[in-house]
Scaffold this motif. Structure first.
Motif, mmCIF file in Angstrom:
data_model
loop_
_atom_site.group_PDB
_atom_site.id
_atom_site.type_symbol
_atom_site.label_atom_id
_atom_site.label_comp_id
_atom_site.label_asym_id
_atom_site.label_seq_id
_atom_site.Cartn_x
_atom_site.Cartn_y
_atom_site.Cartn_z
ATOM 1 N N ILE A 1 30.482 -23.639 -33.424
ATOM 2 C CA ILE A 1 29.612 -24.830 -33.359
ATOM 3 C C ILE A 1 28.743 -24.770 -32.108
ATOM 4 N N THR B 1 25.929 -22.124 -32.389
ATOM 5 C CA THR B 1 24.932 -22.351 -33.441
ATOM 6 C C THR B 1 24.279 -23.730 -33.284
ATOM 7 N N PHE B 2 24.935 -24.767 -33.755
ATOM 8 C CA PHE B 2 24.342 -26.108 -33.724
ATOM 9 C C PHE B 2 23.855 -26.484 -32.321
ATOM 10 N N ILE C 1 21.199 -34.146 -35.071
ATOM 11 C CA ILE C 1 22.198 -33.076 -35.189
ATOM 12 C C ILE C 1 23.384 -33.589 -35.988
ATOM 13 N N MET D 1 24.801 -32.128 -39.503
ATOM 14 C CA MET D 1 26.211 -31.750 -39.692
ATOM 15 C C MET D 1 26.795 -32.439 -40.920
ATOM 16 N N LEU E 1 21.640 -21.007 -40.303
ATOM 17 C CA LEU E 1 21.350 -22.263 -39.614
ATOM 18 C C LEU E 1 20.022 -22.171 -38.862
#
Length: 534
Positions: free
Chosen positions: A348, A351-352, A384, A388, A439
């Motif tokens: 996480i 990436t995010f 964000i 998700m 992503l």
């Protein structure tokens, strides 16, 4: 180890033993403590040793217990008394799932009747005198007060009933981890603790709670086993910022405790809030004045620019991660070593948070357009979080089976064990090197919308730009078309591209060309974003 005693019993003797154990246990299972009906549960009962034979337990009725067969076979420890303690902890975990969190020391104290009294005391330069009068013990106890030569903090040692102990979840936000089972077994075997819990108290007012901030796992294990008092080292009026920093360093640079990244971010977020309070105090501003910027904080705390920047970003990441509405949380392994969840917290972060959190400090006031919902950091967090949730709905909810988990999926496929295709798809798309690439394409879908309208490329500030409904519609269509691509459920690819870990560049090439770097065809054609949002 099997029981020779039980093996020699005749059927009527065994039934008599079961009836006697049932009566002794007041009709309940030794492990789960739920009712046993000797008629209804007749064929699903076990008689087992409380203390295993290989731990020098006796093969004798005094060491037998009656359990549901399912409880005995799924127990978390070979010793039935330990298994019962761990089962109670499991129930507490399930109870707190509704609050989207796991148990901490405070929860265990509350269950055990602790954490409900403040200590009355009198402090002098060299000793502290206190009483446990709330428990009916009015005796005055005096212990020496020492000074730590390096930190300058004053402290003392005392053995406190758990009623006077509380958990400081600000300094130590960690929940109780899976290693608690080993600690419970360790203490059950009467092996003493080698480190006492650390706590702090205020000297003002003559009465306060003892706030435990370190050693909570050892304290928790003992409380789970019924201990009613714990020895504690108590600091008097310590600087909380120093304690938070020390606790953070213990789990990061010093590697003394197994802090996972999410806990580090929580601590960083706490430090950010502390720095804001210090800034307000040191600049003479009102407590509700947030008209200064992140840049102002960095400038004010000279020599700490890197730390302040990290605290700011930690606060953003922690805000998204800990949001109770975050549907992706249920599919993230925060410890990093489990085999039940498809995503690790490390993934996480890479990436995010790496792609979509703006990595520099802002010049705009912290409260800039907050009431209008257009504050850059608030917009960033909310978007964000929305992404998700969208990904969770498309890929994981009612699709990924945590009971199947992630352990050796490709190996099982090669042996002919086929999981549900939705589960296989979620598992494969969650591999770090794969999600790292798709992503980024999600970000490109959003960025392309703004560029197509003739607006400047938002670049690293993309998620601080409010997305119109069209962007979200485009992202949903892209994800919908991405998840139905045949490769995610192609069993034949188990021995090739999914058979081992590939790097990020491998999957970048696959998405851009439809082929692996070695020329193997994987996609019918390369990914085309325009077609993918139709």
């Amino acid at each position: 180890m099997s029981s020779l005693y039980l093996a020699r019993l005749k059927p009527d003797e065994r039934q008599a033993l079961i009836s006697k154990l049932h009566a002794t246990q007041k009709g309940s299972c030794f492990i789960c403590e739920q009712a046993i009906d000797l008629v209804i549960h007749k064929d699903t009962l076990d008689v087992d040793h409380v203390v295993p034979l290989n731990d020098r337990g006796k093969d004798d009725p005094v060491n037998f217990a009656l359990t549901h067969a399912s409880c005995n076979r799924s127990k978390q420890a070979s010793n039935l008394e330990v298994a019962r303690v761990l089962h109670r902890f499991k129930l507490l975990k399930e109870e707190l799932e509704a609050e989207n969190r796991s148990p901490n020391l405070g929860d265990l104290l509350k269950k055990a009747g602790g954490g409900n009294h403040a200590l009355g005391f009198k402090l002098s330069a060299n000793e502290i005198t206190y009483s446990l009068s709330e428990l009916g013990d009015n005796a005055l106890r005096s212990v020496p007060v020492y000074k730590d030569e390096l930190s300058g903090f004053s402290f003392f040692f005392a053995n406190f009933p758990i009623q006077y102990l509380a958990h400081d979840d600000h300094i130590n936000p960690r929940s109780i981890g899976p290693n608690i089972s080993k600690l419970v077994e360790e203490f059950y075997k009467k092996r003493p603790q080698l480190h006492v819990p650390l706590a702090w108290m205020k000297s003002e007012g003559g009465k306060c709670a003892i706030q435990v901030f370190d050693g909570q796992h050892k304290a928790a294990a003992q409380i789970m086993l019924g201990v009613k008092a714990l020895p504690v080292r108590v600091f008097i009026d310590p600087d909380p910022d120093t304690l938070i920093t020390t606790n953070t360093n213990a789990g990061t640079t010093l590697k003394q405790v197994a802090f996972d990244k999410s806990v580090q971010r929580h601590l960083g977020s706490s430090l950010y809030q502390d720095r804001i309070q210090r800034f307000l105090k040191e600049t003479g501003r009102p407590q509700d004045d947030l008209s200064f910027s992140e840049r102002d904080l960095v400038t004010h705390f000279k020599g700490q620019s890197k730390e302040i920047k990290r605290y700011i970003l930690d606060a953003v990441r922690n805000g998204v991660t800990s949001d109770p509405g975050n549907k992706l949380r249920d599919y993230i392994d925060f410890g990093g070593r489990g085999k039940e969840s498809p995503l690790s917290y490390s993934t996480i972060e890479k990436t995010f948070y790496s792609f979509f959190v703006f990595q520099e400090v802002l010049e705009t006031p912290i409260n800039y357009r907050a009431e209008e919902g257009e504050n850059p950091r608030i917009v960033e967090c909310n978007q964000i979080l929305r992404l998700m949730n969208l990904i969770a709905e498309v890929l994981y909810v009612d699709k990924f089976d945590s009971d199947v988990g992630t352990d050796k999926i490709e190996s099982k496929l090669q042996k002919g064990e086929i999981p549900k295709l939705d589960h296989l798809r979620a598992f494969r798309m969650s591999k770090e090197e794969i999600i790292y690439n798709w992503l980024q394409l999600v970000g490109q879908v959003a960025r392309t919308y703004f560029i197509t309208l003739g607006k400047p490329d938002p670049k690293d500030r993309l998620f601080q730009m409010p997305f119109p409904d069209q962007v979200w519609d485009n992202i949903r269509k892209f994800l919908g078309n991405l998840v139905v691509m045949p490769l995610w459920v192609n069993i034949d690819l188990s021995e090739t591209i999914f058979g081992g870990k590939q790097n990020n560049g491998f999957w970048k090439t696959v998405f851009e060309t439809g082929r692996t770097p070695q020329g193997m065809e994987v996609l019918v054609k390369p990914i085309n974003l325009i077609e993918m949002i139709k």
